[in-house]
Design a protein around this motif. Structure first.
Motif, PDB file in Angstrom:
ATOM      1  N   TYR A   1       0.843  -1.195   0.000  1.00 31.20           N
ATOM      2  CA  TYR A   1       0.000   0.000   0.000  1.00 31.20           C
ATOM      3  C   TYR A   1       0.870   1.233   0.000  1.00 31.20           C
ATOM      4  O   TYR A   1       1.309   1.677  -1.042  1.00 31.20           O
ATOM      5  CB  TYR A   1      -0.960  -0.022   1.200  1.00 31.20           C
ATOM      6  N   ARG A   2       1.160   1.766   1.163  1.00 30.52           N
ATOM      7  CA  ARG A   2       1.923   3.008   1.225  1.00 30.52           C
ATOM      8  C   ARG A   2       3.338   2.817   0.687  1.00 30.52           C
ATOM      9  O   ARG A   2       3.808   3.605  -0.115  1.00 30.52           O
ATOM     10  CB  ARG A   2       1.977   3.513   2.661  1.00 30.52           C
ATOM     11  N   HIS A   3       3.993   1.775   1.113  1.00 28.82           N
ATOM     12  CA  HIS A   3       5.316   1.446   0.583  1.00 28.82           C
ATOM     13  C   HIS A   3       5.160   0.214  -0.293  1.00 28.82           C
ATOM     14  O   HIS A   3       5.486  -0.900   0.110  1.00 28.82           O
ATOM     15  CB  HIS A   3       6.317   1.187   1.711  1.00 28.82           C
ATOM     16  N   TRP A   4       4.601   0.400  -1.496  1.00 29.82           N
ATOM     17  CA  TRP A   4       4.360  -0.717  -2.389  1.00 29.82           C
ATOM     18  C   TRP A   4       5.684  -1.345  -2.818  1.00 29.82           C
ATOM     19  O   TRP A   4       6.743  -0.736  -2.721  1.00 29.82           O
ATOM     20  CB  TRP A   4       3.537  -0.278  -3.604  1.00 29.82           C
ATOM     21  N   ASN A   5       5.611  -2.564  -3.250  1.00 26.92           N
ATOM     22  CA  ASN A   5       6.781  -3.294  -3.695  1.00 26.92           C
ATOM     23  C   ASN A   5       6.406  -4.084  -4.943  1.00 26.92           C
ATOM     24  O   ASN A   5       5.237  -4.157  -5.309  1.00 26.92           O
ATOM     25  CB  ASN A   5       7.285  -4.232  -2.592  1.00 26.92           C
ATOM     26  N   ALA A   6       7.393  -4.670  -5.596  1.00 24.34           N
ATOM     27  CA  ALA A   6       7.151  -5.451  -6.803  1.00 24.34           C
ATOM     28  C   ALA A   6       7.933  -6.747  -6.727  1.00 24.34           C
ATOM     29  O   ALA A   6       9.008  -6.818  -6.140  1.00 24.34           O
ATOM     30  CB  ALA A   6       7.555  -4.655  -8.040  1.00 24.34           C
ATOM     31  N   MET A   7       7.359  -7.773  -7.344  1.00 23.54           N
ATOM     32  CA  MET A   7       7.974  -9.088  -7.375  1.00 23.54           C
ATOM     33  C   MET A   7       7.975  -9.562  -8.827  1.00 23.54           C
ATOM     34  O   MET A   7       7.006  -9.360  -9.546  1.00 23.54           O
ATOM     35  CB  MET A   7       7.140 -10.049  -6.522  1.00 23.54           C
ATOM     36  N   ILE A   8       9.069 -10.172  -9.256  1.00 26.37           N
ATOM     37  CA  ILE A   8       9.153 -10.681 -10.621  1.00 26.37           C
ATOM     38  C   ILE A   8       9.209 -12.198 -10.582  1.00 26.37           C
ATOM     39  O   ILE A   8       9.864 -12.779  -9.708  1.00 26.37           O
ATOM     40  CB  ILE A   8      10.371 -10.099 -11.365  1.00 26.37           C
ATOM     41  N   THR A   9       8.474 -12.816 -11.488  1.00 24.45           N
ATOM     42  CA  THR A   9       8.514 -14.272 -11.630  1.00 24.45           C
ATOM     43  C   THR A   9       8.777 -14.606 -13.081  1.00 24.45           C
ATOM     44  O   THR A   9       8.430 -13.838 -13.985  1.00 24.45           O
ATOM     45  CB  THR A   9       7.189 -14.916 -11.180  1.00 24.45           C
ATOM     46  N   PHE A  10       9.383 -15.757 -13.299  1.00 24.32           N
ATOM     47  CA  PHE A  10       9.729 -16.195 -14.644  1.00 24.32           C
ATOM     48  C   PHE A  10       9.097 -17.552 -14.920  1.00 24.32           C
ATOM     49  O   PHE A  10       9.069 -18.418 -14.044  1.00 24.32           O
ATOM     50  CB  PHE A  10      11.253 -16.307 -14.812  1.00 24.32           C
ATOM     51  N   ALA A  11       8.626 -17.737 -16.136  1.00 28.82           N
ATOM     52  CA  ALA A  11       8.117 -19.033 -16.563  1.00 28.82           C
ATOM     53  C   ALA A  11       9.302 -19.984 -16.733  1.00 28.82           C
ATOM     54  O   ALA A  11      10.432 -19.539 -16.990  1.00 28.82           O
ATOM     55  CB  ALA A  11       7.363 -18.896 -17.887  1.00 28.82           C
ATOM     56  N   PRO A  12       9.074 -21.266 -16.584  1.00 29.28           N
ATOM     57  CA  PRO A  12      10.172 -22.216 -16.764  1.00 29.28           C
ATOM     58  C   PRO A  12      10.809 -22.072 -18.153  1.00 29.28           C
ATOM     59  O   PRO A  12      10.113 -21.900 -19.148  1.00 29.28           O
ATOM     60  CB  PRO A  12       9.489 -23.575 -16.619  1.00 29.28           C
ATOM     61  N   PHE A  13      12.103 -22.111 -18.190  1.00 30.43           N
ATOM     62  CA  PHE A  13      12.912 -22.059 -19.408  1.00 30.43           C
ATOM     63  C   PHE A  13      12.826 -20.728 -20.155  1.00 30.43           C
ATOM     64  O   PHE A  13      13.203 -20.649 -21.315  1.00 30.43           O
ATOM     65  CB  PHE A  13      12.570 -23.218 -20.362  1.00 30.43           C
ATOM     66  N   SER A  14      12.316 -19.672 -19.512  1.00 27.44           N
ATOM     67  CA  SER A  14      12.267 -18.363 -20.184  1.00 27.44           C
ATOM     68  C   SER A  14      13.603 -17.638 -20.095  1.00 27.44           C
ATOM     69  O   SER A  14      13.906 -16.800 -20.940  1.00 27.44           O
ATOM     70  CB  SER A  14      11.152 -17.493 -19.606  1.00 27.44           C
ATOM     71  N   THR A  15      14.403 -17.945 -19.069  1.00 28.39           N
ATOM     72  CA  THR A  15      15.700 -17.312 -18.904  1.00 28.39           C
ATOM     73  C   THR A  15      16.599 -18.240 -18.087  1.00 28.39           C
ATOM     74  O   THR A  15      16.127 -19.227 -17.523  1.00 28.39           O
ATOM     75  CB  THR A  15      15.565 -15.936 -18.215  1.00 28.39           C
ATOM     76  N   SER A  16      17.861 -17.908 -18.034  1.00 26.27           N
ATOM     77  CA  SER A  16      18.788 -18.718 -17.244  1.00 26.27           C
ATOM     78  C   SER A  16      18.728 -18.298 -15.770  1.00 26.27           C
ATOM     79  O   SER A  16      18.250 -17.216 -15.432  1.00 26.27           O
ATOM     80  CB  SER A  16      20.211 -18.555 -17.772  1.00 26.27           C
ATOM     81  N   PHE A  17      19.241 -19.139 -14.903  1.00 30.92           N
ATOM     82  CA  PHE A  17      19.252 -18.847 -13.471  1.00 30.92           C
ATOM     83  C   PHE A  17      20.083 -17.602 -13.186  1.00 30.92           C
ATOM     84  O   PHE A  17      19.690 -16.750 -12.386  1.00 30.92           O
ATOM     85  CB  PHE A  17      19.805 -20.049 -12.697  1.00 30.92           C
ATOM     86  N   GLN A  18      21.228 -17.464 -13.864  1.00 32.02           N
ATOM     87  CA  GLN A  18      22.100 -16.314 -13.636  1.00 32.02           C
ATOM     88  C   GLN A  18      21.400 -15.015 -14.057  1.00 32.02           C
ATOM     89  O   GLN A  18      21.479 -14.004 -13.351  1.00 32.02           O
ATOM     90  CB  GLN A  18      23.424 -16.468 -14.400  1.00 32.02           C
ATOM     91  N   ASN A  19      20.737 -15.029 -15.206  1.00 32.64           N
ATOM     92  CA  ASN A  19      20.037 -13.823 -15.656  1.00 32.64           C
ATOM     93  C   ASN A  19      18.860 -13.495 -14.736  1.00 32.64           C
ATOM     94  O   ASN A  19      18.619 -12.327 -14.413  1.00 32.64           O
ATOM     95  CB  ASN A  19      19.561 -13.980 -17.091  1.00 32.64           C
ATOM     96  N   ALA A  20      18.114 -14.505 -14.313  1.00 32.14           N
ATOM     97  CA  ALA A  20      16.990 -14.265 -13.403  1.00 32.14           C
ATOM     98  C   ALA A  20      17.477 -13.645 -12.102  1.00 32.14           C
ATOM     99  O   ALA A  20      16.858 -12.713 -11.573  1.00 32.14           O
ATOM    100  CB  ALA A  20      16.246 -15.568 -13.135  1.00 32.14           C
ATOM    101  N   THR A  21      18.609 -14.121 -11.607  1.00 32.40           N
ATOM    102  CA  THR A  21      19.190 -13.557 -10.385  1.00 32.40           C
ATOM    103  C   THR A  21      19.587 -12.107 -10.598  1.00 32.40           C
ATOM    104  O   THR A  21      19.330 -11.246  -9.755  1.00 32.40           O
ATOM    105  CB  THR A  21      20.410 -14.383  -9.951  1.00 32.40           C
ATOM    106  N   ARG A  22      20.164 -11.814 -11.749  1.00 33.80           N
ATOM    107  CA  ARG A  22      20.576 -10.441 -12.063  1.00 33.80           C
ATOM    108  C   ARG A  22      19.365  -9.512 -12.141  1.00 33.80           C
ATOM    109  O   ARG A  22      19.380  -8.395 -11.620  1.00 33.80           O
ATOM    110  CB  ARG A  22      21.333 -10.454 -13.398  1.00 33.80           C
ATOM    111  N   PHE A  23      18.264  -9.978 -12.754  1.00 33.25           N
ATOM    112  CA  PHE A  23      17.055  -9.154 -12.865  1.00 33.25           C
ATOM    113  C   PHE A  23      16.422  -8.940 -11.499  1.00 33.25           C
ATOM    114  O   PHE A  23      15.950  -7.846 -11.188  1.00 33.25           O
ATOM    115  CB  PHE A  23      16.049  -9.795 -13.818  1.00 33.25           C
ATOM    116  N   ARG A  24      16.422  -9.977 -10.673  1.00 35.29           N
ATOM    117  CA  ARG A  24      15.851  -9.846  -9.323  1.00 35.29           C
ATOM    118  C   ARG A  24      16.676  -8.891  -8.465  1.00 35.29           C
ATOM    119  O   ARG A  24      16.137  -8.185  -7.619  1.00 35.29           O
ATOM    120  CB  ARG A  24      15.756 -11.213  -8.655  1.00 35.29           C
ATOM    121  N   GLN A  25      17.977  -8.863  -8.672  1.00 33.41           N
ATOM    122  CA  GLN A  25      18.825  -7.945  -7.911  1.00 33.41           C
ATOM    123  C   GLN A  25      18.627  -6.500  -8.364  1.00 33.41           C
ATOM    124  O   GLN A  25      18.849  -5.570  -7.586  1.00 33.41           O
ATOM    125  CB  GLN A  25      20.293  -8.347  -8.047  1.00 33.41           C
ATOM    126  N   ALA A  26      18.201  -6.296  -9.589  1.00 29.72           N
ATOM    127  CA  ALA A  26      17.961  -4.945 -10.098  1.00 29.72           C
ATOM    128  C   ALA A  26      16.616  -4.392  -9.626  1.00 29.72           C
ATOM    129  O   ALA A  26      16.408  -3.170  -9.629  1.00 29.72           O
ATOM    130  CB  ALA A  26      18.013  -4.937 -11.625  1.00 29.72           C
TER     131      ALA A  26
END
Length: 161
Positions: free
Chosen positions: A120-145
């Protein structure tokens, strides 16, 4: 890439979504001509293909007719803001903003990524990936960003409830 360049890109993206840049409306493609189906009379006969629908051809002798008058333009809808000047947007619009910024990153998948905005006041966002859409390393990099991106977006956008 420096933080100033990232901030300038974020501000440009937010202003374009909030109406700073007027984009042309998306034009729907014309409807396809329907072709009547032909059904065989017995199971052994193959179905015949129907001839394509005739497209009317404009006669050169016809005078040019003016297009119908356009509807008067409606005034743009007023965008709600908070007392501190942030734009109030629904969760779907904020998720589109976050996803649009993430798509600018190198090797971001064209499909299979989903952003969910919550809170609500301090909203946040979460990203999810479908299986085989990206590599584990790239998903980790996107989540860290994501935390940096959300922190910067919170300065400009508030979640509409």
């Amino acid at each position: 890439m420096s933080d100033d360049v990232k901030d300038a890109g974020l501000v440009a993206m937010i202003s374009s979504i909030l109406g700073g840049n007027k984009r042309a409306d998306i034009v729907a493609p014309p409807p396809l001509a329907e072709v009547p189906r032909t059904v065989p009379t017995s199971g052994s006969e193959p179905a015949e293909a129907a001839p394509p629908a005739a497209v009317p051809v404009k006669d050169e002798a016809e005078p040019n007719t003016a297009p119908p008058p356009a509807k008067p333009a409606e005034p743009p809808a007023r965008i709600a803001t908070t007392p501190d000047g942030r734009q109030l947007l629904p969760a779907e619009a904020i998720a589109d903003l976050v996803l649009g910024e993430l798509r600018k990153m190198e090797d971001f998948p064209a499909s299979g990524a989903s952003v969910t905005v919550y809170g609500y006041r301090h909203w946040n966002a979460m990203i999810t990936f479908a299986p085989f859409s990206t590599s584990f390393q790239n998903a980790t990099r996107f989540r860290q960003a994501m935390p940096d991106l959300v922190f910067k977006l919170r300065r400009f956008v508030a979640l509409e409830i």
